[in-house]
Design a protein around this motif. Structure first.
Motif, PDB file in Angstrom:
ATOM      1  N   LEU A 143      45.629  36.258  53.775  1.00 15.52           N
ATOM      2  CA  LEU A 143      46.920  35.788  53.239  1.00 15.52           C
ATOM      3  C   LEU A 143      47.222  36.410  51.876  1.00 15.52           C
ATOM      4  O   LEU A 143      48.370  36.757  51.586  1.00 15.52           O
ATOM      5  N   LEU A 144      46.210  36.536  51.043  1.00 16.79           N
ATOM      6  CA  LEU A 144      46.452  37.109  49.717  1.00 16.79           C
ATOM      7  C   LEU A 144      46.797  38.594  49.809  1.00 16.79           C
ATOM      8  O   LEU A 144      47.606  39.095  49.034  1.00 16.79           O
ATOM      9  N   LYS A 145      46.202  39.286  50.788  1.00 17.87           N
ATOM     10  CA  LYS A 145      46.474  40.717  50.913  1.00 17.87           C
ATOM     11  C   LYS A 145      47.744  40.984  51.714  1.00 17.87           C
ATOM     12  O   LYS A 145      48.699  41.573  51.206  1.00 17.87           O
ATOM     13  N   LEU A 146      47.766  40.516  52.954  1.00 15.08           N
ATOM     14  CA  LEU A 146      48.927  40.831  53.794  1.00 15.08           C
ATOM     15  C   LEU A 146      50.135  39.961  53.464  1.00 15.08           C
ATOM     16  O   LEU A 146      51.269  40.424  53.519  1.00 15.08           O
ATOM     17  N   GLY A 147      49.885  38.698  53.135  1.00 11.01           N
ATOM     18  CA  GLY A 147      50.998  37.798  52.840  1.00 11.01           C
ATOM     19  C   GLY A 147      51.567  38.027  51.449  1.00 11.01           C
ATOM     20  O   GLY A 147      52.740  38.354  51.287  1.00 11.01           O
ATOM     21  N   GLU A 148      50.711  37.879  50.449  1.00  7.95           N
ATOM     22  CA  GLU A 148      51.182  37.983  49.066  1.00  7.95           C
ATOM     23  C   GLU A 148      51.256  39.431  48.576  1.00  7.95           C
ATOM     24  O   GLU A 148      51.907  39.718  47.571  1.00  7.95           O
ATOM     25  N   GLY A 149      50.561  40.325  49.237  1.00 10.33           N
ATOM     26  CA  GLY A 149      50.604  41.735  48.839  1.00 10.33           C
ATOM     27  C   GLY A 149      49.877  42.023  47.536  1.00 10.33           C
ATOM     28  O   GLY A 149      50.243  42.943  46.800  1.00 10.33           O
ATOM     29  N   LEU A 150      48.845  41.236  47.236  1.00 10.20           N
ATOM     30  CA  LEU A 150      48.102  41.450  45.974  1.00 10.20           C
ATOM     31  C   LEU A 150      47.146  42.641  46.104  1.00 10.20           C
ATOM     32  O   LEU A 150      46.747  43.027  47.206  1.00 10.20           O
ATOM     33  N   GLU A 151      46.790  43.210  44.970  1.00 14.60           N
ATOM     34  CA  GLU A 151      45.803  44.287  44.947  1.00 14.60           C
ATOM     35  C   GLU A 151      44.411  43.692  45.159  1.00 14.60           C
ATOM     36  O   GLU A 151      44.162  42.533  44.819  1.00 14.60           O
ATOM     37  N   TYR A 152      43.514  44.520  45.686  1.00 17.47           N
ATOM     38  CA  TYR A 152      42.154  44.014  45.929  1.00 17.47           C
ATOM     39  C   TYR A 152      41.480  43.541  44.643  1.00 17.47           C
ATOM     40  O   TYR A 152      40.725  42.573  44.644  1.00 17.47           O
ATOM     41  N   GLU A 153      41.746  44.250  43.539  1.00 12.32           N
ATOM     42  CA  GLU A 153      41.128  43.851  42.266  1.00 12.32           C
ATOM     43  C   GLU A 153      41.599  42.450  41.852  1.00 12.32           C
ATOM     44  O   GLU A 153      40.817  41.649  41.341  1.00 12.32           O
ATOM     45  N   GLU A 154      42.873  42.189  42.096  1.00 12.34           N
ATOM     46  CA  GLU A 154      43.396  40.849  41.785  1.00 12.34           C
ATOM     47  C   GLU A 154      42.740  39.796  42.673  1.00 12.34           C
ATOM     48  O   GLU A 154      42.351  38.719  42.205  1.00 12.34           O
ATOM     49  N   ILE A 155      42.643  40.108  43.971  1.00 10.59           N
ATOM     50  CA  ILE A 155      42.055  39.142  44.912  1.00 10.59           C
ATOM     51  C   ILE A 155      40.590  38.886  44.559  1.00 10.59           C
ATOM     52  O   ILE A 155      40.091  37.771  44.691  1.00 10.59           O
ATOM     53  N   ALA A 156      39.925  39.923  44.073  1.00 13.34           N
ATOM     54  CA  ALA A 156      38.528  39.760  43.665  1.00 13.34           C
ATOM     55  C   ALA A 156      38.418  38.770  42.505  1.00 13.34           C
ATOM     56  O   ALA A 156      37.531  37.905  42.476  1.00 13.34           O
ATOM     57  N   ARG A 157      39.337  38.896  41.543  1.00 13.65           N
ATOM     58  CA  ARG A 157      39.317  37.956  40.409  1.00 13.65           C
ATOM     59  C   ARG A 157      39.635  36.533  40.869  1.00 13.65           C
ATOM     60  O   ARG A 157      39.138  35.550  40.330  1.00 13.65           O
ATOM     61  N   ILE A 158      40.503  36.420  41.870  1.00 10.32           N
ATOM     62  CA  ILE A 158      40.916  35.103  42.356  1.00 10.32           C
ATOM     63  C   ILE A 158      39.810  34.421  43.150  1.00 10.32           C
ATOM     64  O   ILE A 158      39.511  33.241  42.944  1.00 10.32           O
ATOM     65  N   THR A 159      39.207  35.176  44.064  1.00  9.73           N
ATOM     66  CA  THR A 159      38.263  34.545  44.996  1.00  9.73           C
ATOM     67  C   THR A 159      36.813  34.629  44.555  1.00  9.73           C
ATOM     68  O   THR A 159      35.974  33.888  45.061  1.00  9.73           O
ATOM     69  N   GLY A 160      36.521  35.549  43.641  1.00 10.60           N
ATOM     70  CA  GLY A 160      35.133  35.723  43.207  1.00 10.60           C
ATOM     71  C   GLY A 160      34.339  36.650  44.105  1.00 10.60           C
ATOM     72  O   GLY A 160      33.155  36.882  43.878  1.00 10.60           O
ATOM     73  N   ALA A 161      34.973  37.180  45.155  1.00  7.51           N
ATOM     74  CA  ALA A 161      34.284  38.111  46.060  1.00  7.51           C
ATOM     75  C   ALA A 161      34.459  39.537  45.552  1.00  7.51           C
ATOM     76  O   ALA A 161      35.365  39.826  44.773  1.00  7.51           O
ATOM     77  N   SER A 162      33.573  40.426  46.012  1.00  7.51           N
ATOM     78  CA  SER A 162      33.678  41.833  45.583  1.00  7.51           C
ATOM     79  C   SER A 162      34.795  42.525  46.360  1.00  7.51           C
ATOM     80  O   SER A 162      35.195  42.070  47.440  1.00  7.51           O
ATOM     81  N   VAL A 163      35.282  43.635  45.806  1.00  8.00           N
ATOM     82  CA  VAL A 163      36.366  44.381  46.454  1.00  8.00           C
ATOM     83  C   VAL A 163      35.921  44.884  47.827  1.00  8.00           C
ATOM     84  O   VAL A 163      36.665  44.797  48.809  1.00  8.00           O
TER      85      VAL A 163
END
Lengths: 190, 201
Positions: A143-163
């Motif tokens: 959802l964060l990638k396809l839905g919100e269109g966020l960059e992987y680096e942003e999603i990494a900061r949000i979820t705590g997972a690695s890119v």
């Protein structure tokens, strides 16, 4: 309230945050206007329950507001806000447990009254059902990638997972959702 | 554009359709946020002072409020006596606000506070404040026999409270007879009332 300068360019998130912390509480209303819809659609799709999503988003924005005085990453407001949101959604999902509803009716009952209600409900219903089989980490990444269109680096900061882990999750989730989407499409066309 | 991209767009389109009730939910968030003190550090705190509501030295602020409310008390008492109005709860003993063009002010007792507001032509008036979550439905005022005058009695904790009136459900107005908060909260100016222990300030 301190009058805001009349400028053509809208204020950046960072500028609004600075204004809020400086005492212009109304500037936070601009941030709410900017991000409330995105927060609500993310929470609604993750939780599959619109009312629960509204509560989670309210709690998220209240927590963000209360924490703003201690918040230092002013250039990164969106990932900071979404980190709070994702954590609140995780807590709510645990609390809801087996009671989680994953139907478009529970998520968005009023939409059927819209002028293009049938199409809206059908599309959303298909999406909600298609992502229902994903576990939480995959649903978040999808959802964060396809839905919100966020960059992987942003999603990494949000979820705590690695890119790299996130890229793998998005790929797997995408394959799975696409497969399910096609099945639902075939069911609907019969 | 290949097939994968088209499918991504379709999913994104479904995902980004507006959620029904989003605007109402956003308004609720804003209303809830109005209860919150502004998120900035302050060395001033205590029941008698809301550091986020007014930008003054705290002792000066309290002294100013006492003075303003004291002046209002005399004028309000005179007004109430001259109109023969029977306003105020049994526990509300002191009139602390003066009559103005539109509002008549707040009558405070030790715990019960009577809010009086003049709103010619209004069909309904309600009171919003930090004590009721800024909820326009929570505290409706009743129309007094005087016609344009609306009244509500509200038990309040001691301390400084911010409030405003809502006319016909949408028009927010501060109390013209009470001191205003120095700063607007979410674009609106609110009025202030101080409730003391054992009697009005």
């Amino acid at each position: 309230m301190t009058p805001r300068p009349m400028v053509d360019k809208p204020m950046t998130d960072a500028e609004l945050v600075v204004r809020v912390v400086a005492g212009d509480a109304g500037a936070f209303a601009d941030l709410v206007a900017r991000y409330h819809a995105a927060c609500l659609r993310y929470a609604a799709h993750v939780l599959g329950d619109r009312m629960e999503a509204e509560d989670v988003v309210q709690e998220t924005l209240l927590r963000a507001y209360r924490s703003l005085g201690r918040y230092q990453e002013r250039q990164q407001f969106r990932p900071w806000l979404f980190r709070i949101l994702v954590n609140r959604c995780r807590t709510a999902a645990t609390r809801m447990g087996a009671q989680r509803l994953r139907t478009a009716d529970a998520m968005d009952p009023d939409t059927v009254t819209a002028r293009d209600g049938t199409a809206v409900l059908e599309l959303r219903s298909r999406l909600v059902r298609a992502i229902a089989g994903l576990d939480e980490p995959h649903r978040e990444a999808f959802l964060l990638k396809l839905g919100e269109g966020l960059e992987y680096e942003e999603i990494a900061r949000i979820t705590g997972a690695s890119v790299s882990a996130l890229k793998m999750r998005v790929k797997r989730a995408r394959d799975q959702v696409r497969e399910r989407w096609k099945e639902l499409d075939d069911d609907g066309s019969r | 554009m290949d097939h994968d991209d088209r499918w991504d767009d379709q999913v994104r389109d479904a995902y980004r359709r507006p959620i029904a009730g989003e605007e109402r939910a956003r308004e609720q968030v804003i209303a809830r946020l109005r209860e919150e003190p502004a998120p900035r550090r302050s060395r001033w705190s205590g029941w008698w002072m809301d550091p986020d509501a007014i930008r003054m030295r705290p002792l000066l602020a309290v002294a100013s409020l006492i003075m303003v409310l004291g002046i209002g008390a005399g004028a309000g008492a005179w007004w109430a006596a001259s109109r023969g109005a029977s306003i105020g709860s049994p526990r509300s003993t002191t009139v602390v606000a003066r009559q103005t063009a539109r509002g008549i002010g707040a009558f405070t007792g030790a715990t019960a506070v009577t809010f009086v507001f003049r709103a010619p032509g209004a069909s309904r008036v309600s009171l919003v404040g930090d004590f009721n979550g800024w909820n326009p439905e929570a505290t409706p005022l009743r129309r007094a026999t005087l016609g344009d005058t609306w009244i509500a009695e509200v038990p309040l904790e001691r301390g400084l409270h911010a409030y405003a009136f809502v006319i016909d459900g949408s028009d927010w107005a501060p109390d013209p007879s009470a001191p205003l908060a120095a700063e607007a909260s979410f674009g609106r100016r609110n009025s202030l009332v101080v409730v003391g222990e054992g009697g009005p300030l």
